[in-house]
Design a protein around this motif. Structure first.
Motif, short mmCIF file in Angstrom:
data_model
loop_
_atom_site.label_atom_id
_atom_site.label_comp_id
_atom_site.label_asym_id
_atom_site.label_seq_id
_atom_site.Cartn_x
_atom_site.Cartn_y
_atom_site.Cartn_z
N HIS A 43 21.45 26.09 45.31
CA HIS A 43 21.10 24.77 44.79
C HIS A 43 22.03 23.70 45.38
O HIS A 43 21.59 22.66 45.86
CB HIS A 43 21.19 24.80 43.27
N LEU A 44 23.32 24.00 45.35
CA LEU A 44 24.34 23.06 45.84
C LEU A 44 24.17 22.79 47.33
O LEU A 44 24.32 21.65 47.80
CB LEU A 44 25.72 23.66 45.58
N GLN A 45 23.82 23.84 48.07
CA GLN A 45 23.67 23.71 49.52
C GLN A 45 22.56 22.71 49.87
O GLN A 45 22.68 21.93 50.81
CB GLN A 45 23.35 25.08 50.13
N ARG A 46 21.49 22.68 49.08
CA ARG A 46 20.40 21.75 49.33
C ARG A 46 20.86 20.31 49.19
O ARG A 46 20.40 19.43 49.91
CB ARG A 46 19.22 22.02 48.38
N HIS A 47 21.81 20.07 48.27
CA HIS A 47 22.32 18.71 48.08
C HIS A 47 23.41 18.34 49.08
O HIS A 47 23.73 17.17 49.24
CB HIS A 47 22.85 18.54 46.65
N HIS A 48 24.02 19.33 49.72
CA HIS A 48 25.12 19.09 50.66
C HIS A 48 24.90 19.92 51.92
O HIS A 48 25.65 20.87 52.19
CB HIS A 48 26.47 19.43 50.02
N PRO A 49 23.86 19.56 52.71
CA PRO A 49 23.51 20.39 53.87
C PRO A 49 24.61 20.43 54.94
O PRO A 49 24.65 21.37 55.72
CB PRO A 49 22.23 19.73 54.41
N ALA A 50 25.51 19.44 54.96
CA ALA A 50 26.53 19.39 56.01
C ALA A 50 27.76 20.25 55.68
O ALA A 50 28.62 20.43 56.54
CB ALA A 50 26.95 17.94 56.25
N ILE A 51 27.85 20.74 54.46
CA ILE A 51 29.02 21.55 54.08
C ILE A 51 28.67 23.03 54.25
O ILE A 51 27.64 23.49 53.77
CB ILE A 51 29.44 21.25 52.62
N ALA A 52 29.54 23.75 54.98
CA ALA A 52 29.35 25.20 55.13
C ALA A 52 29.76 25.87 53.82
O ALA A 52 30.83 25.59 53.29
CB ALA A 52 30.19 25.73 56.29
N MET A 53 28.90 26.73 53.30
CA MET A 53 29.18 27.33 51.97
C MET A 53 29.22 28.85 52.04
O MET A 53 28.39 29.48 52.68
CB MET A 53 28.13 26.87 50.97
N LEU A 54 30.22 29.38 51.33
CA LEU A 54 30.43 30.83 51.28
C LEU A 54 30.66 31.24 49.83
O LEU A 54 31.49 30.65 49.13
CB LEU A 54 31.66 31.19 52.14
N THR A 93 33.25 14.52 48.02
CA THR A 93 33.33 13.27 48.76
C THR A 93 34.78 12.81 48.89
O THR A 93 35.28 12.61 50.00
CB THR A 93 32.47 12.19 48.09
N ALA A 94 35.47 12.69 47.76
CA ALA A 94 36.85 12.18 47.78
C ALA A 94 37.77 13.03 48.65
O ALA A 94 38.66 12.51 49.31
CB ALA A 94 37.40 12.10 46.35
N PHE A 95 37.55 14.34 48.66
CA PHE A 95 38.44 15.24 49.40
C PHE A 95 37.93 15.57 50.80
O PHE A 95 38.56 16.35 51.51
CB PHE A 95 38.67 16.54 48.61
N GLY A 96 36.80 15.00 51.19
CA GLY A 96 36.27 15.25 52.54
C GLY A 96 36.04 16.72 52.83
O GLY A 96 36.38 17.22 53.91
N VAL A 97 35.46 17.42 51.87
CA VAL A 97 35.25 18.87 52.02
C VAL A 97 34.21 19.18 53.09
O VAL A 97 33.12 18.58 53.10
CB VAL A 97 34.84 19.50 50.66
N ARG A 98 34.55 20.09 54.02
CA ARG A 98 33.63 20.50 55.10
C ARG A 98 33.15 21.93 54.90
O ARG A 98 32.13 22.35 55.43
CB ARG A 98 34.36 20.41 56.45
#
Ligand code: AVJ
Length: 316
Positions: free
Chosen positions: A121-132, A98-103
């Motif tokens: 697990h993390l992706q479910r909590h942050h659906p708007a962040i692209a994860m690799l 949140t603080a760093f505005g991670v996309r």
């Protein structure tokens, strides 16, 4: 619904891993790289270490982040792409989102298998962040794959794992990190020099968790290199070497013993040692100079009140 993507880079062939381990065991000063401390049980034992009252780094670093997060984000600007080196359970990075505005979040660890569960697990909590998730042994070479994308990146290397490198290796690593920032920044945790008693208690706790963590390396070795270490023959040893400014961890033979494997053996006399880890402790000025030598243009740091640990933010 977005889902994480995964890439595994250059997985090391088992035969090479084995050859490297056995070469280290046969060297004049028997040495095993600290990355072999982390099999499944080793990772759990390390998590237990971080709960020990004597092991200050994890909670001290967490407190520094909690207290100065907004200031760090203001210093570095948005971390649109956050690259987490040694991500594990991704817990520390999540606190920055949140603080760093991670996309875009890139979790890097030695094996992509360690990352699957935590990243899904993390992706479910942050659906708007692209994860690799990237499987890469960055202690050998830090070369991120093209899937990470162009544009500046914020490299995140918490936990003071930089302390496993000698100063020369740390400089080489930071130079690679500088290049991989693509003009972005680095956020890194560094453990600092402090009185010997505090350091030695953190690496030789009275409950024996660190001893179990170190001795578990031999079980891992028996499994991956086919050695026949008898754990009853080996004790944990950890001490601060002020000249090198590092904690050294060793496994020390309790009695004369011979270790055998398919095509070799080594005899260890009583009290002979196998060097398993260095954990360098830095002075703030020296680490700032190291960042400058690696090409970072400006850096700031935040410490706890006791001056035990520092988090550095450096611009590429
Ligand atoms: C994970 C490398 C930061 O050096 O303090 C903890 C590993 N070894 N106790 C450290 C470790 C023994 C740890 N790092």
């Amino acid at each position: 619904m977005s889902s994480p993507r995964f890439v595994q880079l250059a997985p090391e062939a088992p035969a090479r891993i084995r050859a490297e381990l056995l070469a280290g065991l046969s060297a004049p000063v028997a040495t095993i790289a600290p990355k072999y401390l982390y099999d499944a049980l080793g990772a759990r034992l390390f998590a237990a270490i971080t709960e020990l009252p004597e092991y200050y780094p994890t909670r001290t670093e967490a407190a520094i982040f909690a207290r100065h997060l907004a200031e760090m984000a203001a210093e570095l600007g948005p971390a649109t792409t956050l690259v987490d080196l040694g991500a594990g359970n991704c817990e520390k990075a999540e606190r920055l989102f949140t603080a760093f505005g991670v996309r875009r979040y890139v979790a890097v660890d030695i094996s992509v298998d360690y990352l699957r569960t935590s990243l899904e697990h993390l992706q479910r909590h942050h659906p708007a962040i692209a994860m690799l998730g990237v499987g890469l042994d960055f202690t050998r070479s830090l070369r991120l794959p093209p899937e990470v994308g162009d544009g500046p990146r914020t490299l995140f290397y918490p936990g003071s794992s930089i302390g496993n490198f000698t100063p020369d290796e740390a400089l080489a690593f930071l130079r690679q990190a500088h290049a991989e920032c693509h003009g972005g920044a680095l956020l890194i945790g560094v453990d600092l020099v402090k009185p010997r008693g505090l350091l030695e208690a953190a690496y030789d706790d009275p409950l024996g968790v660190t001893a179990a963590f170190n001795r578990n390396l031999l079980r891992h070795l028996n499994r991956v290199a086919g050695t026949d270490f008898d754990l009853a023959d080996w004790r944990h040893a950890a001490f601060f070497d002020a000249h090198h400014s590092r904690i050294e961890m060793h496994l020390e033979a309790r009695r004369d013993t011979t270790v055998r494997w398919a095509e070799g053996e080594r005899r260890f006399a009583a009290s002979a040692r196998i060097h398993t880890e260095n954990s360098y402790k830095w002075r703030v000025e020296d680490f700032a100079a190291l960042l400058a030598a690696a090409g970072f243009s400006a850096s700031r740091h935040w410490c706890d009140a006791r001056g035990w640990f520092a988090v550095f933010a450096a611009h590429a």
